[in-house]
Structures are given as C-alpha cells and as structure tokens.
Design a protein around this motif. Structure first.
Motif, PDB file in Angstrom:
ATOM      1  N   ARG A   1      14.661   1.284  -2.801  1.00  0.00           N
ATOM      2  CA  ARG A   1      15.624   0.792  -1.455  1.00  0.00           C
ATOM      3  C   ARG A   1      14.801   0.260  -0.535  1.00  0.00           C
ATOM      4  NH1 ARG A   1      19.754   5.361  -0.021  1.00  0.00           N
ATOM      5  NH2 ARG A   1      19.189   4.455   1.763  1.00  0.00           N
ATOM      6  N   VAL A   2      15.321  -0.804   0.091  1.00  0.00           N
ATOM      7  CA  VAL A   2      14.570  -1.533   1.339  1.00  0.00           C
ATOM      8  C   VAL A   2      14.215  -0.528   2.398  1.00  0.00           C
ATOM      9  CG1 VAL A   2      15.662  -3.986   0.672  1.00  0.00           C
ATOM     10  CG2 VAL A   2      16.750  -2.276   2.339  1.00  0.00           C
ATOM     11  N   ASP A   3      14.654   0.535   2.644  1.00  0.00           N
ATOM     12  CA  ASP A   3      14.433   1.377   3.671  1.00  0.00           C
ATOM     13  C   ASP A   3      13.297   2.258   3.320  1.00  0.00           C
ATOM     14  OD1 ASP A   3      15.790   2.927   1.766  1.00  0.00           O
ATOM     15  OD2 ASP A   3      17.335   3.824   3.658  1.00  0.00           O
ATOM     16  N   THR A   4      12.631   2.221   2.211  1.00  0.00           N
ATOM     17  CA  THR A   4      11.535   2.959   1.766  1.00  0.00           C
ATOM     18  C   THR A   4      10.269   2.655   2.449  1.00  0.00           C
ATOM     19  OG1 THR A   4      12.207   2.771  -0.621  1.00  0.00           O
ATOM     20  CG2 THR A   4       9.942   3.565  -0.352  1.00  0.00           C
ATOM     21  N   PRO A   5       9.642   3.831   2.941  1.00  0.00           N
ATOM     22  CA  PRO A   5       8.623   3.601   4.091  1.00  0.00           C
ATOM     23  C   PRO A   5       7.299   2.858   3.141  1.00  0.00           C
ATOM     24  CG  PRO A   5       9.520   5.928   4.426  1.00  0.00           C
ATOM     25  CD  PRO A   5       9.880   4.919   3.221  1.00  0.00           C
ATOM     26  N   PRO A   6       6.615   2.105   3.913  1.00  0.00           N
ATOM     27  CA  PRO A   6       5.350   1.577   3.043  1.00  0.00           C
ATOM     28  C   PRO A   6       4.342   2.664   2.527  1.00  0.00           C
ATOM     29  CG  PRO A   6       5.565   0.445   5.361  1.00  0.00           C
ATOM     30  CD  PRO A   6       6.689   1.602   5.204  1.00  0.00           C
ATOM     31  N   GLU A   7       4.237   3.767   3.211  1.00  0.00           N
ATOM     32  CA  GLU A   7       3.266   4.785   2.786  1.00  0.00           C
ATOM     33  C   GLU A   7       3.768   5.427   1.516  1.00  0.00           C
ATOM     34  OE1 GLU A   7       5.707   6.403   6.236  1.00  0.00           O
ATOM     35  OE2 GLU A   7       4.321   4.542   5.795  1.00  0.00           O
ATOM     36  N   THR A   8       5.052   5.630   1.378  1.00  0.00           N
ATOM     37  CA  THR A   8       5.792   5.964   0.022  1.00  0.00           C
ATOM     38  C   THR A   8       5.775   4.941  -0.923  1.00  0.00           C
ATOM     39  OG1 THR A   8       7.215   7.168   1.513  1.00  0.00           O
ATOM     40  CG2 THR A   8       8.069   6.837  -0.880  1.00  0.00           C
ATOM     41  N   LEU A   9       5.724   3.676  -0.539  1.00  0.00           N
ATOM     42  CA  LEU A   9       5.671   2.515  -1.591  1.00  0.00           C
ATOM     43  C   LEU A   9       4.351   2.669  -2.211  1.00  0.00           C
ATOM     44  CD1 LEU A   9       7.379  -0.185   0.218  1.00  0.00           C
ATOM     45  CD2 LEU A   9       8.193   0.680  -1.917  1.00  0.00           C
ATOM     46  N   HIS A  10       3.049   2.937  -1.131  1.00  0.00           N
ATOM     47  CA  HIS A  10       1.860   2.807  -1.814  1.00  0.00           C
ATOM     48  C   HIS A  10       1.506   4.093  -2.879  1.00  0.00           C
ATOM     49  CE1 HIS A  10      -0.361  -0.206   0.332  1.00  0.00           C
ATOM     50  NE2 HIS A  10       0.437   0.195   1.498  1.00  0.00           N
TER      51      HIS A  10
ATOM     52  N   ASN B   1       8.937   5.587 -18.761  1.00  0.00           N
ATOM     53  CA  ASN B   1      10.089   5.560 -17.775  1.00  0.00           C
ATOM     54  C   ASN B   1      10.560   6.820 -17.157  1.00  0.00           C
ATOM     55  OD1 ASN B   1      10.061   2.881 -18.244  1.00  0.00           O
ATOM     56  ND2 ASN B   1      11.477   2.717 -20.041  1.00  0.00           N
ATOM     57  N   PHE B   2      10.478   7.910 -17.849  1.00  0.00           N
ATOM     58  CA  PHE B   2      10.926   9.146 -17.447  1.00  0.00           C
ATOM     59  C   PHE B   2      10.021   9.677 -16.422  1.00  0.00           C
ATOM     60  CE2 PHE B   2      13.306  10.050 -21.492  1.00  0.00           C
ATOM     61  CZ  PHE B   2      14.719  10.288 -20.563  1.00  0.00           C
ATOM     62  N   ASN B   3       8.395   9.406 -16.575  1.00  0.00           N
ATOM     63  CA  ASN B   3       7.584   9.654 -15.551  1.00  0.00           C
ATOM     64  C   ASN B   3       7.715   8.851 -14.468  1.00  0.00           C
ATOM     65  OD1 ASN B   3       6.250  11.708 -16.877  1.00  0.00           O
ATOM     66  ND2 ASN B   3       4.865  10.278 -18.226  1.00  0.00           N
ATOM     67  N   ILE B   4       8.169   7.650 -14.610  1.00  0.00           N
ATOM     68  CA  ILE B   4       8.357   6.812 -13.309  1.00  0.00           C
ATOM     69  C   ILE B   4       9.489   7.336 -12.605  1.00  0.00           C
ATOM     70  CG2 ILE B   4       9.241   4.428 -12.614  1.00  0.00           C
ATOM     71  CD1 ILE B   4       7.461   3.156 -14.885  1.00  0.00           C
ATOM     72  N   ILE B   5      10.671   7.526 -13.301  1.00  0.00           N
ATOM     73  CA  ILE B   5      11.779   8.392 -12.451  1.00  0.00           C
ATOM     74  C   ILE B   5      11.261   9.665 -11.758  1.00  0.00           C
ATOM     75  CG2 ILE B   5      14.022   9.581 -12.778  1.00  0.00           C
ATOM     76  CD1 ILE B   5      14.407   7.781 -15.272  1.00  0.00           C
ATOM     77  N   ASP B   6      10.306  10.316 -12.261  1.00  0.00           N
ATOM     78  CA  ASP B   6       9.827  11.658 -12.011  1.00  0.00           C
ATOM     79  C   ASP B   6       9.221  11.359 -10.427  1.00  0.00           C
ATOM     80  OD1 ASP B   6      11.211  13.152 -13.675  1.00  0.00           O
ATOM     81  OD2 ASP B   6       9.449  13.665 -14.754  1.00  0.00           O
ATOM     82  N   ILE B   7       8.247  10.167 -10.571  1.00  0.00           N
ATOM     83  CA  ILE B   7       7.449   9.668  -9.563  1.00  0.00           C
ATOM     84  C   ILE B   7       8.205   9.194  -8.323  1.00  0.00           C
ATOM     85  CG2 ILE B   7       5.639   8.218  -8.944  1.00  0.00           C
ATOM     86  CD1 ILE B   7       4.469   8.449 -11.739  1.00  0.00           C
ATOM     87  N   VAL B   8       9.243   8.563  -8.774  1.00  0.00           N
ATOM     88  CA  VAL B   8      10.052   8.062  -7.657  1.00  0.00           C
ATOM     89  C   VAL B   8      10.708   9.030  -6.978  1.00  0.00           C
ATOM     90  CG1 VAL B   8      11.989   6.688  -7.267  1.00  0.00           C
ATOM     91  CG2 VAL B   8      10.222   5.563  -8.613  1.00  0.00           C
ATOM     92  N   LYS B   9      11.277  10.086  -7.625  1.00  0.00           N
ATOM     93  CA  LYS B   9      12.221  11.191  -7.035  1.00  0.00           C
ATOM     94  C   LYS B   9      11.133  12.098  -6.316  1.00  0.00           C
ATOM     95  CE  LYS B   9      16.361  10.802  -9.509  1.00  0.00           C
ATOM     96  NZ  LYS B   9      17.286  11.637 -10.265  1.00  0.00           N
ATOM     97  N   GLY B  10      10.147  12.424  -6.921  1.00  0.00           N
ATOM     98  CA  GLY B  10       9.094  13.287  -6.438  1.00  0.00           C
ATOM     99  C   GLY B  10       8.726  12.492  -5.072  1.00  0.00           C
ATOM    100  N   ASN B  11       8.542  11.551  -4.660  1.00  0.00           N
ATOM    101  CA  ASN B  11       7.960  11.042  -3.792  1.00  0.00           C
ATOM    102  C   ASN B  11       9.184  10.564  -2.515  1.00  0.00           C
ATOM    103  OD1 ASN B  11       5.156  10.511  -3.451  1.00  0.00           O
ATOM    104  ND2 ASN B  11       5.770   9.731  -5.280  1.00  0.00           N
TER     105      ASN B  11
END
Length: 109
Positions: free
Chosen positions: A11-20, A76-86
């Motif tokens: 999402r476009v409202d994701t903070p830069p530190e979260t993106l990193h 792909n499952f790991n990516i989902i977990d990483i995105v949600k975990g952050n």
C-alpha cells in the motif's frame, strides 16, 4: 537452474522504514534458502499509482518442476509472513469516488 521474477505491491501509505525492513527480510529469507542459487535481487522497483511495487528476482537450483514449485511456494508464504509481520499490507487496485454535497429530493406520493 530456473529464474524466478515477480513484482508485488504494498500500500502507498507504507512508511519508508517498514519498506526497508520488508525488503531486507525478504532478501535475507531468499538468500538463506537452501535451494537458492547465486544472485538475489529484492528492490523497491517503482512508485505506482496505487501501490509501491517491489521486484523480486532469484534463481532456483532445481531441474524438477515440483521441487521448483515447492521452493517458490515456500518463499511466497515467507513473503506473506514477512509483510504481515511488519504491519504492512498488500496493495490491490482501488478507486475512490468523491461526491460533492448534493441534496437528494424525495417526493412522497
């Protein structure tokens, strides 16, 4: 050896530190995977109109189709977990409708 390349949007409202953090954790996850071969590329690819797009490229050391697909699925499952975990969320196409203040008249009959 097979190449995997895909993009996904946050999402476009994701903070830069979260993106990193998300990008670094995905890169580390793929780099440490036992079936990974050589290069791993995970980068903020573009700022889209409805998403911040991340591009992922890596190579799989597997000739067998099912082994290749199992690794892709695992990552792909790991990516989902990483995105949600952050605390980030995947983007999806949206459209906003802005309505001006309008009075709707109703006639009782």
């Amino acid at each position: 050896i097979r190449r995997v390349k895909f993009d996904f949007g946050l999402r476009v409202d994701t903070p830069p530190e979260t993106l990193h953090q998300v990008i670094n954790e995905i890169r580390l996850c793929i780099t440490n995977h036992p079936m990974r071969f050589e290069e791993v590329s995970v980068h903020l690819f573009e700022l889209g109109s409805s998403a911040i797009n991340i591009r992922v490229i890596y190579f799989v050391n597997a000739a067998d189709w099912n082994t290749y697909m199992d690794m892709r699925q695992d990552i792909n499952f790991n990516i989902i977990d990483i995105v949600k975990g952050n605390g980030a969320k995947f983007a999806y196409p949206t459209q906003s409708v802005i309505m001006e203040n309008q009075q709707i008249e109703s006639k009782a009959e």
